[in-house]
Design an enzyme around this catalytic site. Structure first.
Site, PDB file in Angstrom:
ATOM      1  N   SER A  22     -12.317   1.072  19.755  1.00 45.75           N
ATOM      2  CA  SER A  22     -11.477   0.377  18.780  1.00 45.75           C
ATOM      3  C   SER A  22     -11.656  -1.133  18.858  1.00 45.75           C
ATOM      4  O   SER A  22     -10.985  -1.882  18.177  1.00 45.75           O
ATOM      5  CB  SER A  22     -10.004   0.734  19.012  1.00 45.75           C
ATOM      6  OG  SER A  22      -9.616   0.374  20.323  1.00 45.75           O
ATOM      7  N   ASN A 109      -1.213   2.215  27.450  1.00 45.18           N
ATOM      8  CA  ASN A 109      -0.193   2.603  26.467  1.00 45.18           C
ATOM      9  C   ASN A 109       0.918   1.569  26.344  1.00 45.18           C
ATOM     10  O   ASN A 109       1.333   1.223  25.244  1.00 45.18           O
ATOM     11  CB  ASN A 109       0.390   3.972  26.826  1.00 45.18           C
ATOM     12  CG  ASN A 109      -0.679   5.063  26.810  1.00 45.18           C
ATOM     13  OD1 ASN A 109      -1.810   4.802  26.378  1.00 45.18           O
ATOM     14  ND2 ASN A 109      -0.341   6.247  27.263  1.00 45.18           N
ATOM     15  N   THR A 154      14.784  -7.639 -21.957  1.00 45.52           N
ATOM     16  CA  THR A 154      14.988  -6.301 -21.410  1.00 45.52           C
ATOM     17  C   THR A 154      14.077  -5.399 -22.235  1.00 45.52           C
ATOM     18  O   THR A 154      13.865  -5.666 -23.424  1.00 45.52           O
ATOM     19  CB  THR A 154      16.441  -5.810 -21.535  1.00 45.52           C
ATOM     20  OG1 THR A 154      16.773  -5.765 -22.931  1.00 45.52           O
ATOM     21  CG2 THR A 154      17.420  -6.737 -20.833  1.00 45.52           C
ATOM     22  N   HIS A 155      13.506  -4.395 -21.595  1.00 50.54           N
ATOM     23  CA  HIS A 155      12.524  -3.520 -22.261  1.00 50.54           C
ATOM     24  C   HIS A 155      11.360  -4.326 -22.830  1.00 50.54           C
ATOM     25  O   HIS A 155      10.751  -3.920 -23.821  1.00 50.54           O
ATOM     26  CB  HIS A 155      13.167  -2.695 -23.385  1.00 50.54           C
ATOM     27  CG  HIS A 155      14.498  -2.110 -23.026  1.00 50.54           C
ATOM     28  ND1 HIS A 155      14.629  -0.874 -22.436  1.00 50.54           N
ATOM     29  CD2 HIS A 155      15.749  -2.610 -23.154  1.00 50.54           C
ATOM     30  CE1 HIS A 155      15.913  -0.628 -22.228  1.00 50.54           C
ATOM     31  NE2 HIS A 155      16.617  -1.674 -22.640  1.00 50.54           N
ATOM     32  N   SER A 276     -16.031 -14.889 -17.893  1.00 52.31           N
ATOM     33  CA  SER A 276     -16.673 -13.599 -18.099  1.00 52.31           C
ATOM     34  C   SER A 276     -18.177 -13.816 -18.135  1.00 52.31           C
ATOM     35  O   SER A 276     -18.654 -14.817 -18.651  1.00 52.31           O
ATOM     36  CB  SER A 276     -16.202 -12.997 -19.425  1.00 52.31           C
ATOM     37  OG  SER A 276     -17.174 -12.096 -19.918  1.00 52.31           O
ATOM     38  N   LYS A 282     -14.086 -16.472 -22.646  1.00 52.02           N
ATOM     39  CA  LYS A 282     -13.023 -15.924 -21.804  1.00 52.02           C
ATOM     40  C   LYS A 282     -12.633 -16.819 -20.626  1.00 52.02           C
ATOM     41  O   LYS A 282     -13.454 -17.467 -20.016  1.00 52.02           O
ATOM     42  CB  LYS A 282     -13.468 -14.558 -21.239  1.00 52.02           C
ATOM     43  CG  LYS A 282     -13.553 -13.466 -22.256  1.00 52.02           C
ATOM     44  CD  LYS A 282     -12.199 -12.910 -22.662  1.00 52.02           C
ATOM     45  CE  LYS A 282     -11.543 -12.116 -21.568  1.00 52.02           C
ATOM     46  NZ  LYS A 282     -11.899 -10.711 -21.522  1.00 52.02           N
ATOM     47  N   ASN A 284     -10.162 -15.744 -17.531  1.00 46.59           N
ATOM     48  CA  ASN A 284      -9.383 -14.587 -17.074  1.00 46.59           C
ATOM     49  C   ASN A 284      -8.457 -14.915 -15.904  1.00 46.59           C
ATOM     50  O   ASN A 284      -8.811 -15.707 -15.032  1.00 46.59           O
ATOM     51  CB  ASN A 284     -10.329 -13.462 -16.653  1.00 46.59           C
ATOM     52  CG  ASN A 284     -11.144 -12.945 -17.823  1.00 46.59           C
ATOM     53  OD1 ASN A 284     -10.676 -12.947 -18.962  1.00 46.59           O
ATOM     54  ND2 ASN A 284     -12.372 -12.529 -17.557  1.00 46.59           N
ATOM     55  N   GLU A 289      -4.431 -10.822 -11.256  1.00 43.10           N
ATOM     56  CA  GLU A 289      -4.775  -9.395 -11.336  1.00 43.10           C
ATOM     57  C   GLU A 289      -5.133  -8.835  -9.960  1.00 43.10           C
ATOM     58  O   GLU A 289      -4.757  -7.710  -9.618  1.00 43.10           O
ATOM     59  CB  GLU A 289      -5.951  -9.204 -12.295  1.00 43.10           C
ATOM     60  CG  GLU A 289      -5.570  -9.432 -13.744  1.00 43.10           C
ATOM     61  CD  GLU A 289      -6.783  -9.495 -14.640  1.00 43.10           C
ATOM     62  OE1 GLU A 289      -7.032  -8.541 -15.374  1.00 43.10           O
ATOM     63  OE2 GLU A 289      -7.499 -10.516 -14.612  1.00 43.10           O
ATOM     64  N   TYR A 316       2.637   8.784  23.849  1.00 42.66           N
ATOM     65  CA  TYR A 316       1.438   8.228  23.215  1.00 42.66           C
ATOM     66  C   TYR A 316       0.453   9.324  22.821  1.00 42.66           C
ATOM     67  O   TYR A 316       0.255  10.300  23.538  1.00 42.66           O
ATOM     68  CB  TYR A 316       0.739   7.241  24.170  1.00 42.66           C
ATOM     69  CG  TYR A 316      -0.529   6.661  23.570  1.00 42.66           C
ATOM     70  CD1 TYR A 316      -0.474   5.565  22.731  1.00 42.66           C
ATOM     71  CD2 TYR A 316      -1.770   7.252  23.804  1.00 42.66           C
ATOM     72  CE1 TYR A 316      -1.627   5.045  22.145  1.00 42.66           C
ATOM     73  CE2 TYR A 316      -2.928   6.744  23.230  1.00 42.66           C
ATOM     74  CZ  TYR A 316      -2.844   5.640  22.406  1.00 42.66           C
ATOM     75  OH  TYR A 316      -3.976   5.142  21.823  1.00 42.66           O
ATOM     76  N   GLN A 321      -4.039   4.837  17.775  1.00 42.21           N
ATOM     77  CA  GLN A 321      -5.031   3.759  17.751  1.00 42.21           C
ATOM     78  C   GLN A 321      -5.341   3.349  16.308  1.00 42.21           C
ATOM     79  O   GLN A 321      -5.763   2.219  16.058  1.00 42.21           O
ATOM     80  CB  GLN A 321      -6.305   4.222  18.462  1.00 42.21           C
ATOM     81  CG  GLN A 321      -7.425   3.216  18.447  1.00 42.21           C
ATOM     82  CD  GLN A 321      -8.506   3.556  19.459  1.00 42.21           C
ATOM     83  OE1 GLN A 321      -8.312   3.374  20.655  1.00 42.21           O
ATOM     84  NE2 GLN A 321      -9.633   4.064  18.989  1.00 42.21           N
ATOM     85  N   LYS A 324      -3.555   0.008  14.062  1.00 43.25           N
ATOM     86  CA  LYS A 324      -3.843  -1.424  13.962  1.00 43.25           C
ATOM     87  C   LYS A 324      -4.610  -1.797  12.705  1.00 43.25           C
ATOM     88  O   LYS A 324      -4.369  -2.842  12.103  1.00 43.25           O
ATOM     89  CB  LYS A 324      -4.566  -1.897  15.225  1.00 43.25           C
ATOM     90  CG  LYS A 324      -3.577  -2.093  16.376  1.00 43.25           C
ATOM     91  CD  LYS A 324      -4.214  -2.280  17.712  1.00 43.25           C
ATOM     92  CE  LYS A 324      -4.797  -1.018  18.277  1.00 43.25           C
ATOM     93  NZ  LYS A 324      -3.807   0.073  18.462  1.00 43.25           N
TER      94      LYS A 324
HETATM   95  N1  ARG Z   1      -7.092   1.473  22.240  1.00 43.55           N
HETATM   96  C1  ARG Z   1      -5.930   2.241  22.465  1.00 43.55           C
HETATM   97  C2  ARG Z   1      -4.980   2.081  21.236  1.00 43.55           C
HETATM   98  O1  ARG Z   1      -5.177   1.198  20.503  1.00 43.55           O
HETATM   99  C3  ARG Z   1      -5.223   1.797  23.687  1.00 43.55           C
HETATM  100  C4  ARG Z   1      -4.395   2.853  24.364  1.00 43.55           C
HETATM  101  C5  ARG Z   1      -5.267   3.946  24.860  1.00 43.55           C
HETATM  102  N2  ARG Z   1      -4.604   4.771  25.799  1.00 43.55           N
HETATM  103  C6  ARG Z   1      -5.095   5.929  26.161  1.00 43.55           C
HETATM  104  N3  ARG Z   1      -4.472   6.580  27.060  1.00 43.55           N
HETATM  105  N4  ARG Z   1      -6.169   6.416  25.627  1.00 43.55           N
HETATM  106  O2  ARG Z   1      -4.082   2.863  21.025  1.00 43.55           O
END
Ligand code: ARG
Length: 458
Positions: A22, A109, A154-155, A276, A282, A284, A289, A316, A321, A324
């Protein structure tokens, strides 16, 4: 070998290594990870687990790593999976034995839980700053436009006249609530999970309050299982973010309409519009948007997280993971959108004459005509009907209500007298709606003042 490789006989398959890593996502939390580690090390020292010398080496090592990351001198590896193990591996490389002691009484964790909270706390502060700037921009425009008449709808049908200031203050009220939601989210989130370990706390005598204090938390979490499996703060943030985007999106929708030739209420500045590739004429409203479009992304981030969490047994699970990417996308999107929107509003031009003309041409003083008759002793229902008939007449004559002669008006009701023309005056109509929250100049000015004070406190 992996940091956790002791019980393994084989290397991780390359496929899984890529899949499991990750670091490409969580690498951006390096500063929070290091801060958290320093606080943890200090707590370990306080508990007698680390010597003075070991603590010193760890802190120096971590600060060195922080500097090197900031200067772009560090390359994270996928082999080390995530930001936590990357930094731990770097530390051990640099300072040896003492580095290996840092993870005592800690799990990734509780580490990832603390990192994400610290990261979100910093980013939410930044988002609040951006929202404050946007509200100030809007209030500055509002202050100059407490007399600028425009149709209220309104509307999407012209309903009653309001002012541009009144319309802008409506959005300021929304953004003010948004700021409150973000603040609430931080308040609830701001308790330290460190010391919860993998799920069941630790046998070491950690002073969790001390760690919390070092990291600027208001206190500590009360249950280790909850500490490591709670992502409510991320969900709360993304729901607040979704609401902010919804508000921006509504505003953008209006600007896109107002910027069309059909409305002609605003002209988005060249610097915030695009052309455009095919049609030379144009210009825009792409920024508006795109913000409207990106709203869908942030809703998606929220749904990702809600769906991610809904089936997870305590505590956990690796599913988490995935949290994020959604949180970071929400943060990045909202920051970019608020900044662009603020810039666009700073440069936008309002075509006040078109707004006023549009306000004049929609029979929007029909309610004022009915109210006039009520003041002369008629029931509102009867007055409503008579005013309706007068509107029909005016439509037939292709004129405004105030253009009808008094004799014609009197043919609908003998309660009409010369002062009806005063009652039909649009400006007077707007400024006599002087109930709190109404569009009358003094009321809008009061609202502006209150919002300014409130925003200063956020
Ligand atoms: N990279 C993991 C996460 O973002 C960290 C925690 C991992 N813990 C584990 N026991 N595998 O959640």
């Amino acid at each position: 070998m992996k940091l956790w490789g002791g019980r393994f006989e084989k290397d991780t398959d390359k496929l899984l290594e890529e899949f499991n890593a990750s670091i490409d996502v969580d690498g951006r939390m390096y500063e929070q990870d290091i801060k958290g580690s320093i606080a943890h090390a200090m707590t370990l020292h306080k508990a007698g687990v680390l010597s003075e010398e070991e603590l010193k080496r760890i802190i120096e090592g971590l600060n060195g790593i922080l500097n090197d990351i900031k200067e772009g001198k560090v390359e994270f590896t996928r082999e080390n999976e995530d930001i936590h193990m990357n930094i731990e591996a770097l530390l051990t490389d640099r300072i040896g034995e003492a580095g290996k002691k840092l993870h005592t009484a800690r799990s990734r964790n509780d580490q990832v839980a603390v990192d994400l909270k610290l990261y979100m706390r910093d980013e939410i502060k930044d988002i609040l700053r951006l929202l404050r700037s946007l509200v100030n921009t809007l209030l500055n425009i509002a202050e100059d436009n407490v007399d600028t008449l425009m149709p209220g709808y309104t509307h999407l049908q012209r309903a009653q006249p309001v002012t541009l200031a009144h319309h802008l203050v409506a959005y300021c009220c929304m953004f003010l609530r948004d700021m409150g939601r973000l603040e609430d989210c931080v308040k609830r989130m701001n308790v330290s999970p460190l010391g919860s370990g993998a799920l069941a706390g630790t046998t070491y005598n950690l002073d969790r309050g001390y760690t919390a204090q070092l990291l600027g938390f208001d206190g500590v979490t009360l249950n280790s299982l909850d500490s490591v499996s709670d992502r409510d703060h991320a969900i709360e943030f993304l729901s607040a973010a979704s609401i902010i985007m919804m508000h921006l999106s509504r505003f953008c929708e209006e600007l896109i309409l107002w910027n069309s030739k059909e409305f002609g209420f605003v002209e988005i500045d060249d610097s915030f519009a695009t052309g455009s590739s095919m049609m030379p004429q144009k210009k825009n409203p792409d920024a508006a948007e795109l913000i409207r479009g990106k709203t869908g992304r942030v809703y998606g981030d929220l749904i990702t997280l809600l769906t991610l969490m809904k089936g997870l047994p305590l505590a956990y699970n690796k599913d988490m993971q995935e949290d994020k990417e959604a949180v970071f996308d929400g943060i990045d999107t909202i920051k970019a959108c608020v900044k662009v929107f603020d810039g666009m509003m700073k440069a936008i031009k309002f075509n006040k004459e078109n707004m006023r003309n549009s306000a004049k041409n929609g029979y929007m003083n029909a309610t004022d005509m009915a109210d006039y008759l009520v003041r002369k002793g008629m029931s509102f229902r009867e007055a409503h009907e008579i005013a309706g008939k007068v509107v029909k007449k005016a439509i037939e004559q292709r004129c405004a209500l105030e253009d009808l002669d008094i004799d014609i008006l009197r043919s609908f009701s003998d309660k009409f007298e010369e002062d009806i023309y005063d009652a039909l005056d649009l400006d007077k109509g707007v400024h006599s709606r002087a109930v709190i929250g109404g569009p009358a100049k003094e009321m809008v000015q009061m609202a502006i003042k209150r919002i300014k004070n409130a925003v200063l406190r956020v």
